[in-house]
Design an enzyme around this catalytic site. Sequence first.
Site, PDB file in Angstrom:
ATOM      1  N   GLU A  39       0.884  -1.173   0.000  1.00  0.00           N
ATOM      2  CA  GLU A  39       0.000   0.000   0.000  1.00  0.00           C
ATOM      3  C   GLU A  39       0.913   1.212   0.000  1.00  0.00           C
ATOM      4  OE1 GLU A  39      -3.046  -0.411  -0.326  1.00  0.00           O
ATOM      5  OE2 GLU A  39      -3.493  -2.378   0.518  1.00  0.00           O
ATOM      6  N   GLU A  84       3.488  13.441  -4.660  1.00  0.00           N
ATOM      7  CA  GLU A  84       2.843  13.300  -3.349  1.00  0.00           C
ATOM      8  C   GLU A  84       3.557  14.209  -2.345  1.00  0.00           C
ATOM      9  OE1 GLU A  84       3.368   9.670  -0.898  1.00  0.00           O
ATOM     10  OE2 GLU A  84       1.194   9.715  -0.668  1.00  0.00           O
TER      11      GLU A  84
HETATM   12  P1  NAD Z   1       9.010   4.932   4.404  1.00  0.00           P
HETATM   13  O1  NAD Z   1       8.206   4.280   3.364  1.00  0.00           O
HETATM   14  O2  NAD Z   1      10.469   5.047   4.151  1.00  0.00           O
HETATM   15  O3  NAD Z   1       8.834   4.110   5.786  1.00  0.00           O
HETATM   16  C1  NAD Z   1       7.670   3.360   6.108  1.00  0.00           C
HETATM   17  C2  NAD Z   1       8.072   2.115   6.879  1.00  0.00           C
HETATM   18  O4  NAD Z   1       8.879   1.271   6.070  1.00  0.00           O
HETATM   19  C3  NAD Z   1       8.916   2.366   8.117  1.00  0.00           C
HETATM   20  O5  NAD Z   1       8.570   1.404   9.081  1.00  0.00           O
HETATM   21  C4  NAD Z   1      10.339   2.165   7.621  1.00  0.00           C
HETATM   22  O6  NAD Z   1      11.226   1.841   8.665  1.00  0.00           O
HETATM   23  C5  NAD Z   1      10.146   1.014   6.680  1.00  0.00           C
HETATM   24  N1  NAD Z   1      11.081   0.890   5.576  1.00  0.00           N
HETATM   25  C6  NAD Z   1      11.554   1.868   4.771  1.00  0.00           C
HETATM   26  N2  NAD Z   1      12.351   1.346   3.809  1.00  0.00           N
HETATM   27  C7  NAD Z   1      12.349   0.016   4.010  1.00  0.00           C
HETATM   28  C8  NAD Z   1      12.970  -1.084   3.325  1.00  0.00           C
HETATM   29  N3  NAD Z   1      13.739  -0.904   2.247  1.00  0.00           N
HETATM   30  N4  NAD Z   1      12.744  -2.329   3.791  1.00  0.00           N
HETATM   31  C9  NAD Z   1      11.958  -2.543   4.856  1.00  0.00           C
HETATM   32  N5  NAD Z   1      11.371  -1.556   5.549  1.00  0.00           N
HETATM   33  C10 NAD Z   1      11.544  -0.286   5.126  1.00  0.00           C
HETATM   34  O7  NAD Z   1       8.377   6.316   4.725  1.00  0.00           O
HETATM   35  P2  NAD Z   1       9.039   7.581   5.491  1.00  0.00           P
HETATM   36  O8  NAD Z   1      10.488   7.736   5.141  1.00  0.00           O
HETATM   37  O9  NAD Z   1       8.703   7.460   6.913  1.00  0.00           O
HETATM   38  O10 NAD Z   1       8.212   8.767   4.822  1.00  0.00           O
HETATM   39  C11 NAD Z   1       8.629   9.279   3.575  1.00  0.00           C
HETATM   40  C12 NAD Z   1       7.449   9.532   2.684  1.00  0.00           C
HETATM   41  O11 NAD Z   1       6.741   8.323   2.473  1.00  0.00           O
HETATM   42  C13 NAD Z   1       6.400  10.476   3.225  1.00  0.00           C
HETATM   43  O12 NAD Z   1       6.740  11.796   3.037  1.00  0.00           O
HETATM   44  C14 NAD Z   1       5.203  10.062   2.422  1.00  0.00           C
HETATM   45  O13 NAD Z   1       5.235  10.672   1.170  1.00  0.00           O
HETATM   46  C15 NAD Z   1       5.382   8.588   2.250  1.00  0.00           C
HETATM   47  N6  NAD Z   1       4.579   7.790   3.211  1.00  0.00           N
HETATM   48  C16 NAD Z   1       3.450   7.224   2.757  1.00  0.00           C
HETATM   49  C17 NAD Z   1       2.678   6.479   3.621  1.00  0.00           C
HETATM   50  C18 NAD Z   1       1.400   5.836   3.148  1.00  0.00           C
HETATM   51  O14 NAD Z   1       0.547   5.503   3.952  1.00  0.00           O
HETATM   52  N7  NAD Z   1       1.249   5.604   1.865  1.00  0.00           N
HETATM   53  C19 NAD Z   1       3.039   6.313   4.947  1.00  0.00           C
HETATM   54  C20 NAD Z   1       4.232   6.901   5.394  1.00  0.00           C
HETATM   55  C21 NAD Z   1       4.984   7.630   4.495  1.00  0.00           C
END
Ligand code: NAD
Length: 485
Positions: free
Chosen positions: A258, A392
């Site tokens: 998602e 986004e």
């Molecule tokens: P992110 O996607 O990097 O992190 C979300 C989760 O995934 C965290 O628990 C993180 O530790 C984990 N994660 C990240 N990279 C990973 C990998 N390669 N393998 C396994 N786990 C991993 O999001 P962020 O850095 O916290 O936020 C950055 C941007 O992401 C936000 O500005 C927003 O645009 C987007 N975001 C979207 C959602 C959504 O619901 N679609 C949620 C959070 C952030």
Amino acid sequence: MTTSTATTAYDRLYVGGEWIIPSTARTIVPINASTEEPLGSVPEAAEADVDRAVAAARAAFAAPDGWATWEPDRRAAAMERFADEIEARSAEFASRVSLQNGMPIAVATQLEGAYPALLLRYYAGLIRQPAAQDLREGVFGGTVEVRRSPIGVVAAIVPWNFPQALAMFKLAPALAAGCTMVMKPSPETVLDAFLLAEAAVAAGLPAGVLNIVPAGREVGAYLVSHPGIDKVAFTGSTAAGRSIAETCGRLLRPVTLELGGKSAAIVLDDAELDLGTIGEGLFTSTMLNNGQTCFLGTRVLAPRSRYTEVVDTFTAFAQSLQVGDAADESTQIGPLATRNQRERVEGYIARGIADGARLTVGGGRPGRDRGWFVEPTVFADSENVAVTSHEEIFGPVLSVIAYDDVDDAIALANSSEYGLGGTVWTSDPDRGAAVARRVQTGTIGVNRYIPDPVAPFGGVKSSGMGRELGPEGLAAYTNLQTIYR
Ligand code: NAD
């Protein structure tokens, strides 16, 4: 373990049904998004802790009389006890989430306090319905049996924006299917994950069925590629989702993603624009959780004939929103979750202005000396500006884009790399549904939007793969098996 009103501290990890001593002394310190003060401390899980968690989940899954083998009614009863314990803590869940990520407490009370238990009860109810054996008469004679079995040990990677609801999007169907789970919460929102562990203990969830390893992306990547994992469920950014999908592709490991969105809110020429009537629906579908919600309709598509009126309505809407400390019951827009997140959003706003979009309201900080606040912001005349029409932003920022006719509106809506949510605003719901069907998106609402547990939720294009919620979300935690008899 100590709890005080000021800070909450844990020194153990919840793994294998026990509070274990972590393998390293590393800690995570969550920060109050409204005041920038530390909220407590929890252990940060390292690779060795993930190994233990996966081993515990595997043992719980493989046990001859374990969770996967329980009759559905027995699993449902355990899930309902878990829901009871979560409900008993719902105010504390809402408070912890709101303090950590800046979600207004009124929103958190519903979506992080109440919704997760409701999801558990929904899935418990689904598996309580007796499923008829699926026996088919074979074309080549004999009988063919089609059955579903639990997929195994699930790695759930959860973001910080709706940490409990999005954890439960994964945990509730996984438990219902008979799976066990290793959950990795985001470092920004860890205190609520420990409360979930406490609820699991109080509910008597069998050892190893749920294991929680708070950590950052490197340990997350380690978990995703761990040989003991059978399926990955991820919510977060499209960039992280691509990286996880690459790993899962190489390993041929099922994955549900998602991801991000830039959904369209299509205002039709017959739309009611009175904020007294549509204000609440607009709030949920365009500004919920300070704009940090993946499904929001942040591109407002307005008929050229009513463009000025639509811009004025959205400007007044943004101006009307109460900005304040997330813990204040009257707050509608709290701070962004982290300092980084505010920098990203401010960077996007600056680029929008530099590229020629016209700011009609907001764009700055609301004059508070603490907390990562950004004013609710609206851009007009932003059709050819990449940041406002395509990227986004993940903050309280909307752009209003003009269209000529309905075909043009649909072409604009579908010009996005994303396809997760969206809305159509009209005084004729049937016309709205007809327009909605032409939008390339996983979910869309007519004059309202709220992901309902009964139906699949998820995206197309760069918004993800697979679906959560509904019976489809349960099927995603099962393998199909065919037996030719
Ligand atoms: P992110 O996607 O990097 O992190 C979300 C989760 O995934 C965290 O628990 C993180 O530790 C984990 N994660 C990240 N990279 C990973 C990998 N390669 N393998 C396994 N786990 C991993 O999001 P962020 O850095 O916290 O936020 C950055 C941007 O992401 C936000 O500005 C927003 O645009 C987007 N975001 C979207 C959602 C959504 O619901 N679609 C949620 C959070 C952030």
